[in-house]
Design an enzyme around this catalytic site. Structure first.
Site, PDB file in Angstrom:
ATOM      1  N   GLU A 875      17.962  -4.889  -8.854  1.00  0.00           N
ATOM      2  CA  GLU A 875      17.508  -3.879  -7.877  1.00  0.00           C
ATOM      3  C   GLU A 875      18.123  -2.502  -8.116  1.00  0.00           C
ATOM      4  OE1 GLU A 875      18.112  -5.649  -4.034  1.00  0.00           O
ATOM      5  OE2 GLU A 875      16.707  -7.272  -4.454  1.00  0.00           O
ATOM      6  N   GLU A 976      10.132 -13.531  -7.800  1.00  0.00           N
ATOM      7  CA  GLU A 976      10.594 -14.022  -6.485  1.00  0.00           C
ATOM      8  C   GLU A 976       9.444 -14.050  -5.486  1.00  0.00           C
ATOM      9  OE1 GLU A 976      14.013 -11.863  -5.088  1.00  0.00           O
ATOM     10  OE2 GLU A 976      14.850 -11.653  -7.101  1.00  0.00           O
TER      11      GLU A 976
END
Length: 1098
Positions: A875, A976
């Site tokens: 991220e 994900e």
């Protein structure tokens, strides 16, 4: 991966590090006139104010300044710079304001009800360095769990010269845990002056009373009809009124009457009313009354509301339902609640409490049905209803113990004015020196693995004025390990009881289980009023919603090409709208896209004189929307001069003036036009929906062109995707047969069966998951790739510096290798600061660099060649922890070093919100820029991870994002994936959209789900399998797609002794009928070349 989002994230824009974009005025210029309530001729409609101390006559009592200074200006001490009140003799002043959101607030959680329309009004003005009117607004702060959302109610431009009246309204469809009302808005350094604040609702007075939209079961609640049907209990009572004379000059709290109970010789004597015929079993009732005392009394005394229950067997029970400390000086509000679990012969409500000789004065008594408040159970659950022994402490502290601290039981009142919420007792945990200290009970032998349980407990704290988190936790001793399972948590105060509610499911066999309440810092007592633990009820799945009369491909917006001027359009707020025509050279980049040419006319709508960020063009689209339909949003936007750099512009939908849906956003400037893409879906029927464009700062003009909102025809898209999938995921195959039986095979039957598609479909798993045989079986059977949920993250493998823990990851990896499941490594580092463990956050400079090097060496040398992928620094579009401390090159350094230590692993970037147009931080363009920058610094980036935590997906938007990322030539993995919808049929539809888009895209190399089993998902309502092992509609849809993507074929051998077919990549079996019998063979179809020739010996 965890995502920081609020409980209404799809409906509200949560405030994060800074101020959220303000919302449009619910009573804006396009608001429709409100319908007038109809009542009988005998009814009178009055407005009742729910705010306490609304005129500041009691100084700042119940008001709180929000991170600034506040005082009440009164005539005796001098008004603020000579400013006189608008009405009365007092007003509030907010000074030393350093942020625009600082102001004055009041908690109204216990004063509002669902479905009631509240009307807000306040008089405001400003003082300070102000040269023109400045914005002031009224806001609601809604707190639920760890998320906080903000709802704007009213706005106005205030000046120094005179008081301005603010007006607005709101109607809550969902009640948060805490609701705070406040005024804010002027620039830092400007004083805010406030007078006469009201939040009122319509109250009908007549033969029946209504409070906040719900019926009051108390008859003659305001004593306007004398004492009928009230009765004094062994004492004297009368009604004081303006005509008969008020008691010692005391005026009524509301209305013109109140009751006086006098000549009291016992504390239990008071005023009662029989409510037997007004109440029912299982209904929650909320009690309130305004009371005070008179006579020979010093200080404050307790006044109580009580139920007297007379049973059929002649016995009588007394149950307290509320209390308040009252005085002679002012009216005090008594509040409480109750719910009957069995119906006695008679139910009588009465008010009592002050010492003998003290008069009790009563006004405005209400008992109303509540659909949302935590009610006071008159009868506690039986032992058969809960696994917990002695759940409400009726048997003292039997079966309970302190967890590193002392525990006590309290009867009725304790800790000052704290009363039990359920029954007559509560317990406290005292002498706490650690946050894990609390009250506990061992439940070994009473709970089973693979059974879903639900927990409920009422808790509060003592010893701190600040709210703090209280948690319910389960400690489990499994074979060879111990584990802590978080069951429930909530922010708790010392002012009221708060409920903890949660569920849990245990996978692994265990030898001991202890449940306990913990959480607050040392020195704070935990108060517990009961703990109920029972098997969870299986809820019936909601049916598939009917979707009818949807005009696919039709734009909901009227006159979106502006050929009829401003027809259908209106300004949001006080900005000005006009129609303009763009010059051709500014349209050249747009018109390169052939799809845009048929829409773009060159006309656009210009919004000027914008004094707030939420102002822009708007249109009401209520009647055109259909529930459960996904709508795609697109618009071209451009901003004017003013401000600095790029500005956020977003499409927004105001739903019923109290909810806001994000329809897509972009960062734009004045140099060119930018396209907004987004989507939304409504699950509840709204009364009004307004679509508008907003975002740039005040003073910056906003241009909007080709604004479209249209329903997505998923079935038509699916047909296109099937054709695309056939080209991308299949291959022409020629089977050639040789051997002794090959010569006589002409016309022989051939049966092709694909046993496995080689495309990677995976899921995340956790160490404790694999102890559940049913879960493990589903995983092994339906996935060929895995990723570990937390077990490889740095905060798991090294929670304390130097203490390494690879036990869980070792065992998970062994499990996957045993079942020939390939594994992604997630993650070496995490760039978001709140995901970094405290000891790492404490490091600086070379100490932090050394820790990074140790982490890389430790993990990658241990697992070299065993993980196919590694997410190197998670991220990076949303965090900058390592970059801020060690410089920009640290990210590339992590990639370079990881490759040296494990050269066989493909190294990935990984981030969220890349695929759906909802986050300007993580657009595909910014992701591409990040990868290019890393590559230029020598980072061997080998893959792009798109997480895929998504709601209401639109296939074209997902595909467009993947196309933009594919320009890098790197494999894209969905790492994900989860889609969330409470209705499992809608969840299945949304999941199918994403799966089909990803599977059909040539750049996508694999799809990993972020879980599949209920209770073990990152997001609620995203599971494919219910907690009891039942495969729900979303799970069935996933398995059906897996079957669709397997090739099955029957045919005959041709004249060339061959059999040709087109099939998905993967493993196959073929069965051929030969002269000597059936022959079965196996083969694999790979994806290296357009045509594959397979020679089989038969």
């Amino acid at each position: 991966m965890r995502r920081r989002c609020g409980w209404l994230s799809s409906l509200f824009r949560p405030r994060r590090a800074g101020r959220a974009l303000p919302q449009p005025d619910p009573q804006g210029p396009d608001s429709e006139p409100k319908a007038v309530d109809k009542h009988s001729a005998s009814d009178e409609v009055v407005m009742e104010n729910i705010l306490s101390n609304s005129d500041f006559s009691e100084d700042l009592h119940l008001w709180q300044p929000n991170s600034c200074h506040a005082f009440v200006a009164v005539e005796g001490s001098g008004y603020h710079y000579g400013v006189r009140p608008h009405s009365g003799s007092t007003y509030a002043v907010l000074t030393h304001r350093t942020q625009s959101w600082q102001g004055l607030e009041q908690d109204i959680t216990e004063k509002v009800t669902l479905g009631t329309e509240y009307f807000v009004a306040a008089y405001v003005r400003v003082h300070g360095e102000v040269h023109e009117p400045i914005g002031v607004q009224i806001t609601l702060k809604l707190e639920e769990g760890s998320s906080t959302n903000y709802l704007s109610i009213a706005r106005i431009l205030a000046s120094q010269e005179h008081w301005e009246k603010m007006e607005g309204s709101f109607n809550l469809t969902t009640l948060p845990r805490r609701l705070v009302f406040y005024l804010e808005g002027p620039s830092p350094g400007v004083d805010l002056l406030i007078d006469s604040v009201t939040i009122s609702y319509k109250k009908t007075e007549g033969s029946a009373s209504s409070i906040g939209g719900t019926e009051n079961i108390i008859l003659n609640y305001d004593f306007s009809k004398g004492l009928h049907p009230w009765n004094p209990i062994c004492c004297h009572a009368y009604v004081a009124s303006q005509w008969s004379g008020f008691l010692d000059g005391i005026r009524g709290n509301s209305g013109e009457n109140y009751a006086v109970v006098s000549k009291r010789t016992e504390h239990w004597q008071g005023l009662e009313q029989d409510i037997t015929n007004q109440v029912s079993i299982g209904t929650a009732y909320v009690v309130s009354a305004f009371v005070r005392v008179d006579g020979n009394v010093q200080g404050q005394v307790e006044v109580k509301g009580t139920l007297r229950l007379q049973n059929a067997d002649g016995s009588t029970c007394y149950n307290p339902v509320g209390s308040v400390v009252a005085s002679k000086e002012k009216w005090n509000k008594l509040e409480g609640s109750f719910s009957l679990t069995n119906m006695p012969k008679n139910v009588v409500f009465y008010l009592e409490g002050p010492p003998a000789g003290v008069d009790l004065v009563i006004d405005s008594v209400t008992i109303t049905c509540s659909r949302h408040k935590q009610s006071k159970e008159v009868k506690v659950p039986s032992r058969a209803e809960t696994i917990i022994k002695n759940p409400h402490f009726e048997d003292g502290l039997k079966n309970w113990s302190g967890r590193g601290c002392n525990i006590c039981r309290h009867e009725f009142t304790a800790y000052g004015n704290v009363r039990p919420l359920n029954g007559s007792y509560f317990a406290s945990a005292t002498g706490r020196v650690h946050n894990w200290n609390g009250i506990q009970q061992e439940i070994t032998g009473r709970v089973q693995r693979k059974v879903l349980y639900e927990i409920s407990s009422a808790v509060r704290i003592f010893g701190s004025a600040n709210d703090t988190e209280v948690r319910a936790t389960l400690w489990v001793q499994e074979y060879g390990r111990e584990r802590y399972v978080g069951l429930a948590k909530n922010q708790t105060s010392d002012k009221q009881w708060t409920h903890l509610k949660g569920k849990f499911l245990l996978h692994a066999p265990f030898t001991k289980a202890v449940i306990f309440i913990e959480g607050p810092p040392a020195g704070i007592d935990i108060l517990v009023d009961g703990l109920v633990l029972s098997p969870a009820r299986k809820l019936q799945a909601a049916p598939c919603p009917k979707i009818e009369n949807v005009l696919y491909g039709t734009n909901l917006l009227h006159n979106n090409a502006f050929t009829r001027g401003l027809a259908g359009w209106s300004p949001m707020g006080s900005c000005r709208l006009s129609i303009q025509t763009e010059t051709p050279h500014m349209l050249s980049s747009i018109l390169k896209d052939r799809a845009s040419q048929k829409h773009i006319s060159g006309r656009y709508i210009l919004a000027t004189n914008r004094t707030d960020v939420w102002m822009g063009p708007s249109q009401v689209i209520t009647d055109k929307l259909r529930l459960h339909v996904t709508y795609r949003v697109s618009a071209w936007v451009r901003v004017g001069s003013g401000g600095h750099g790029r500005h956020h512009v977003n499409v927004c939908l105001a739903v019923d003036n109290n909810q806001w849906v994000n329809g897509g956003q972009v960062e734009a400037d004045g140099d060119r036009w930018y396209e907004i893409n987004g989507a939304f879906k409504l699950e509840k029927q709204p009364s009004k929906v307004t679509a508008y464009v907003q975002g740039p700062p005040p003073g910056v003009d906003l241009r909007v062109m080709d604004f479209q909102i249209y329903p997505v025809d998923r079935k038509a898209r699916f047909e296109y995707l099937k054709e695309k999938t056939d080209k991308v995921r299949k291959r022409d195959v020629v089977l050639k047969f040789q051997g002794s039986n090959a010569v006589n095979l002409l016309g022989s039957s051939v049966r092709i069966q694909q046993t496995e598609n080689s495309f990677p479909f995976g899921s995340c798993i956790a160490r404790h998951n694999i102890e559940n045989e049913d879960l493990a079986e589903f995983f092994v059977k339906n996935f060929n790739w895995a990723v570990f949920e937390n077990e490889l993250k740095w905060y798991h493998t090294e929670a304390e510096q130097g203490r390494l823990n690879y036990k869980d990851s070792d065992e998970l990896l062994e499990f996957c290798e045993k079942h020939k499941i390939q594994v992604r490594g997630h993650c070496l580092f995490w760039e978001v600061e709140d995901a970094v463990q405290p000891w790492v956050r404490s490091l600086q400079g070379h100490h932090l660099m050394a820790a990074i090097q140790n982490r890389l060496q430790s993990l990658l040398s241990r697992y070299k060649d065993r993980f196919r992928h590694h997410d190197v620094n998670n991220e990076m579009l949303h965090g900058s922890f390592y970059e801020d401390r060690l410089g920009r090159d640290i990210r590339a350094y992590m990639f370079r070093e990881a490759h040296k230590l494990d050269p066989s692993a493909v190294l990935f970037v990984n981030d969220y919100n890349v695929e759906d147009g909802c986050d300007t931080k993580s657009t595909p363009e910014k992701f591409v820029e990040q990868v290019v920058d890393l590559q230029e610094r020598g980072a061997p980036v080998g893959g792009i991870g798109v997480q895929g935590h998504i709601s209401h997906p639109v296939g074209e938007i997902i595909c467009d994002s993947l196309d933009k990322l594919a320009i890098l030539g790197l494999p894209i993995w969905i790492t994900e994936l989860d889609v969330t919808a409470e209705n499992e049929h809608i969840r299945a539809d949304d999941l199918e959209v994403f799966l089909r888009e990803a599977f059909a895209h040539p750049a996508v190399g694999g799809i990993i789900l972020w879980g599949f089993w209920e209770m073990f998902m990152f997001r609620e309502h995203a599971h494919l399998v219910d907690a009891d092992g039942t495969i729900n509609e979303a799970g069935r849809r996933y398995l059906a797609l897996k079957q669709e993507w397997l090739t099955r074929m029957n045919g005959n051998v041709d004249h060339q002794g061959e059999f040709k077919f087109r099939g998905y990549h993967g493993s196959y079996t073929v069965e051929v009928d030969t002269p000597s019998g059936k022959v079965a063979r196996s083969f694999v179809v790979d994806k290296d070349s357009p045509v594959q020739v397979v020679t089989l010996n038969v």
